[in-house]
Design an enzyme around this catalytic site. Structure first.
Site, short mmCIF file in Angstrom:
data_model
loop_
_atom_site.label_atom_id
_atom_site.label_comp_id
_atom_site.label_asym_id
_atom_site.label_seq_id
_atom_site.Cartn_x
_atom_site.Cartn_y
_atom_site.Cartn_z
N SER A 1 0.81 -1.23 0.00
CA SER A 1 0.00 0.00 0.00
C SER A 1 0.84 1.28 0.00
O SER A 1 0.53 2.21 -0.75
CB SER A 1 -0.97 -0.01 1.18
OG SER A 1 -1.96 -0.99 1.01
N THR B 1 -5.89 -3.63 6.97
CA THR B 1 -5.81 -5.01 6.56
C THR B 1 -6.08 -5.88 7.79
O THR B 1 -6.45 -5.37 8.85
CB THR B 1 -4.46 -5.32 5.89
OG1 THR B 1 -4.48 -6.64 5.38
CG2 THR B 1 -3.30 -5.14 6.86
N LYS C 1 -10.21 -5.32 9.97
CA LYS C 1 -11.33 -4.91 9.12
C LYS C 1 -12.68 -4.95 9.82
O LYS C 1 -13.58 -4.18 9.47
CB LYS C 1 -11.37 -5.78 7.85
CG LYS C 1 -10.19 -5.53 6.91
CD LYS C 1 -10.32 -6.31 5.63
CE LYS C 1 -9.18 -6.04 4.67
NZ LYS C 1 -9.34 -6.75 3.38
N GLU D 1 -22.82 1.71 3.08
CA GLU D 1 -23.65 0.54 2.84
C GLU D 1 -22.82 -0.64 2.33
O GLU D 1 -23.07 -1.79 2.71
CB GLU D 1 -24.73 0.89 1.81
CG GLU D 1 -25.71 -0.23 1.52
CD GLU D 1 -26.80 0.18 0.55
OE1 GLU D 1 -27.44 -0.72 -0.04
OE2 GLU D 1 -27.01 1.40 0.36
N ASN E 1 -12.09 -1.60 5.04
CA ASN E 1 -10.66 -1.54 4.70
C ASN E 1 -10.19 -0.11 4.47
O ASN E 1 -9.03 0.12 4.17
CB ASN E 1 -10.35 -2.40 3.47
CG ASN E 1 -10.77 -1.72 2.18
OD1 ASN E 1 -11.74 -0.98 2.13
ND2 ASN E 1 -10.02 -1.97 1.11
N ASP F 1 -12.60 -2.98 -1.39
CA ASP F 1 -12.28 -4.28 -1.98
C ASP F 1 -13.38 -4.72 -2.94
O ASP F 1 -13.09 -5.29 -4.00
CB ASP F 1 -12.12 -5.34 -0.88
CG ASP F 1 -10.81 -5.21 -0.12
OD1 ASP F 1 -9.83 -4.71 -0.70
OD2 ASP F 1 -10.78 -5.60 1.06
N GLY G 1 -12.67 -21.15 -1.18
CA GLY G 1 -12.43 -20.58 0.13
C GLY G 1 -13.66 -19.95 0.73
O GLY G 1 -14.68 -19.77 0.05
N ALA G 2 -13.56 -19.62 2.03
CA ALA G 2 -14.74 -19.09 2.72
C ALA G 2 -14.37 -18.10 3.81
O ALA G 2 -15.10 -17.94 4.78
CB ALA G 2 -15.54 -20.25 3.33
N GLU H 1 -19.26 -25.77 8.99
CA GLU H 1 -19.42 -24.43 9.58
C GLU H 1 -19.18 -23.35 8.54
O GLU H 1 -19.95 -22.39 8.43
CB GLU H 1 -18.45 -24.27 10.74
CG GLU H 1 -18.53 -22.91 11.42
CD GLU H 1 -17.51 -22.76 12.53
OE1 GLU H 1 -17.55 -21.72 13.22
OE2 GLU H 1 -16.66 -23.65 12.70
N ARG H 2 -18.10 -23.51 7.76
CA ARG H 2 -17.80 -22.54 6.71
C ARG H 2 -18.89 -22.55 5.64
O ARG H 2 -19.25 -21.49 5.08
CB ARG H 2 -16.45 -22.87 6.07
CG ARG H 2 -15.26 -22.59 6.97
CD ARG H 2 -15.08 -21.11 7.21
NE ARG H 2 -13.77 -20.79 7.72
CZ ARG H 2 -13.34 -19.58 8.00
NH1 ARG H 2 -14.13 -18.55 7.79
NH2 ARG H 2 -12.13 -19.37 8.48
#
Length: 279
Positions: free
Chosen positions: A23, A68, A72, A84, A93, A109, A132-133, A160-161
């Site tokens: 960044s 990051t 967040k 929103e 972020n 993002d 991914g989750a 769970e994910r």
């Protein structure tokens, strides 16, 4: 013209770990191109336990912050308001400070993902897959809510994910079906695949890339290319990388913090590419 010290503005990226962050490279390149010689952008190692103290210690010269992990979500109770977009995924972020000291949180993002895809000609897809989750996967779902007209299949490692991703889908208005990570090779046949997993996680999938792949959006940028992205590109598929996302979300941050638009996208990308090549 000599700039008075009171006119100098500051911004920074916070997180833990933070030493790897690109960044500062991107934002400083933007400031130089925009002629903002009195602006500075730094990085600070800040965890959840020290975030409140850090924010309370900031003076009126501060224009904004990039955040990051792991900040967040932790920052939200410390803000005066959130957009929103940020509220939709409960993740901030970007923090922008108003002249009266108010702190407003946003999430660049999500529109950054949409902009990165649009730059490669992806305006709309009829279905997609997410690998991914985690937190980035929820942002990916929010981005897909804007461009995907049909089902999104999320490949995850636990029940769970899976439940979490379905809940995010309901909240964001996206039709989400979950599948076991063991079947993740099936994801690679989707019109758009978004890989949101940590480095090395998708390496084993590289051998399953189809002969005519569509579009892969891999959110990693270091190391780059990932094994999956390299094989995808070798087979002629379109690849959007993590640097594309990083640059597009940073463009939006620069515009919000400085009030100057458009931010210099190409200059920022070249600065990021140069910095990565030097690592």
């Amino acid at each position: 013209m000599t700039v008075r010290a009171i006119d100098a503005r500051r911004a920074a990226v916070l997180g833990s770990p933070i030493a790897h962050s690109l960044s500062p490279v991107l934002h400083r390149a933007a400031y130089r191109e925009l002629g903002l010689a009195d602006w500075s952008y730094d990085r600070f190692e800040v965890g959840e336990e020290s975030l409140t103290g850090f924010l309370d210690g900031l003076g009126p010269e501060w224009a904004g912050l990039s955040l990051t992990m792991p900040l967040k979500r932790a920052v939200i109770p410390l803000l005066d308001g959130v957009t929103e977009t940020a509220a939709s995924v409960e993740a901030v972020n970007t923090v922008v400070f108003a002249g009266d000291g108010r702190r407003t949180g946003d999430n660049t993002d999500i529109p950054g993902m949409v902009a990165a895809l649009r730059e490669r000609g992806i305006e709309q897809v009829d279905s997609a897959a997410i690998l991914g989750a985690g937190a980035t996967a929820s942002s990916a779902l929010a981005a897909l809510a804007r461009i995907c007209t049909g089902e999104v299949v999320a490949y995850v490692r636990s029940a769970e994910r899976a439940a979490e991703m379905r809940q995010w889908g309901e909240r964001l208005g996206v039709e989400v079906r979950t599948a076991d990570w063991a079947d993740a090779a099936e994801a690679l046949r989707a019109p758009l695949v978004i890989a949101t997993t940590p480095a090395g996680t998708t390496d084993a999938l590289a051998g399953a890339v189809p002969e005519r792949p569509a579009t892969l959006f891999d959110v990693l940028y270091d190391p780059w290319p990932t094994d999956l992205a390299a094989r995808w590109s070798a087979y002629g598929g379109a690849v959007v990388g993590g640097l594309d996302l990083l640059v597009h979300q940073a463009v939006l941050q620069v515009e919000q913090m400085t009030g100057r638009a458009p931010a210099p996208l190409d200059v920022m990308r070249k600065a990021g590419e140069h910095a990565l090549a030097a690592r």
